[in-house]
Design an enzyme around this catalytic site. Sequence first.
Site, short mmCIF file in Angstrom:
data_model
loop_
_atom_site.label_atom_id
_atom_site.label_comp_id
_atom_site.label_asym_id
_atom_site.label_seq_id
_atom_site.Cartn_x
_atom_site.Cartn_y
_atom_site.Cartn_z
N GLU A 160 6.68 7.39 -9.80
CA GLU A 160 6.81 6.16 -10.99
C GLU A 160 5.63 5.39 -10.39
O GLU A 160 5.70 5.32 -9.09
CB GLU A 160 8.23 5.03 -10.97
N CYS A 210 3.64 -3.65 -10.64
CA CYS A 210 3.38 -2.78 -10.91
C CYS A 210 3.41 -3.00 -13.04
O CYS A 210 2.51 -2.68 -13.30
CB CYS A 210 3.88 -1.38 -10.67
#
Length: 532
Positions: free
Chosen positions: A238, A272
């Site tokens: 990720e 993020c």
Amino acid sequence: MGGVIEDGWILGASPLDGAPLPPVRVTAPGAIAGVVQGARRAQAAWARRPIAERARILAEAGRRLLGRADEIAAVLHRELGKPMADAYGVDLGSTPEVFRYHTTRGEAFLEAEEVAFNPVMFPRKRARVERLPHGVIGLITPWNYPVSIAVHNLVPALLAGNAVVLKPSEHAARTGAALFHALEEALPGALLGLVQGGADAGASLVGEVDHVVFVGGVAGGRAVARAAAERLIPAQIELGGKDAAIVLRDADLERAAHGIAWAGFVNAGQSCAGVERVYVEAEVFEAFVGRLVAVAERLRDGDDEGAPGTVEIGPIATPAQMARVEAHVREAVAAGARVRCGGARRGNYYLPTVLTGVDPSLDLLREETFGPVIPVIAVPDVGAAVRAANESAYGLTGSVWTRDLARGEALARELRVGVATVNNHMFTGAAPQAVWTGRGRSGSGVQNGPEALRAMTRPRLVAVDESTAARELWWFPYDRAFVALARGMVRSLGEGPGLDRLSSASQMVRGAARRWLAARARSRPGHPRGRE
């Protein structure tokens, strides 16, 4: 400010005031294999425990962790500069729900699943798909949310029967250690391991474990993916994002401004899935920008250790990150962008910044900034907004802001992202029920939901044949009857005139009957068992 590795130690200073942080010993390369070996021994016994027992132990570990919330929040504050509201409300905030969700729901997600065979093709056959742990999982986590990201991954990993070795970012080494010590007290010895260090330590860990979960930057994710591929072990990767928010002309502009400001500025923009681009229909562009600037200018920065809740914006965590934020803004301004507010640093803080008129070819609109900077772009219509939002190599999350919920939902489905939201942004990352994933340069790792728990396992099929027949129709020896059976089955299911398919089905039945009679004949004593 940030972690520096020197002579086997992780050194650092608080971004709040530059005061030295306690040094952390780097795990020696040779010791990493020992940590994994210890975890592997503990995992074998852990996996034999019933899931309900594992859930009970994990629930107790969660209570132990929450009992040390003040200690962990203090470390988050000093090491990374997080405002106390973020330390408790964002990084630690989802922890209770993560433990509750997995320990109360996880057993059902891990139950074996029955396989339904075609009773004509495979009579008296049954099977179950079981979920087995990978073994030892290496969990490599970033510095921006070192508690939340670790907890969202290690809880399902442990519940699934794995051991976990945690390697926190060197910039969050002290937070990682505090989290580790809070949990290990309630877990069997060595089931949860800790490795400290930089990229070299992460590489060594990947070389030892059975499965790796990496959350971090694109360069690191690629390196981990290559190393995992070389060993042929599974990896969940990720990575970052360049998330876009789309504001339609019918949006509630006040709500949109407040929501986008939070998603873009929380944790000083070091998220993020934070908003890093906003596309607004031209008709309401200035009205929205004015509201967003008004929100940004009211945000307070500083150290709120002595007065929790008085600060929204903490410092930028590392010098490298500050340099990146400054470079993106400086390049945009030099190319003609207009600074509506902020646009400058104050010590280790970067002021909440709103820019307009940004050239779409610049890094500010193409690469992850990871700071409290929101560029806002006017678009002629919603189609242009969706196209612009999708012109990104990243694909983590995105949002659409509108009063027309049906239209908003339809537009959200057009975004090339793993998580699309209407009239909100990023909040589902804290919800363990809601799958969190990305595409493109944001990686394809899965966090949250049943999918995350199943990703921590591998499937095994156990099939049982209860037939008492001497042979199966497809076993050796082959003969003309078997070819007729197989040909008839294949052709009967294809396209063509109905009579042709009916003829093929009849051929299949006759072939099966001949094959079955031949098999019975071969099973009689004294039969030559030769090919017909």
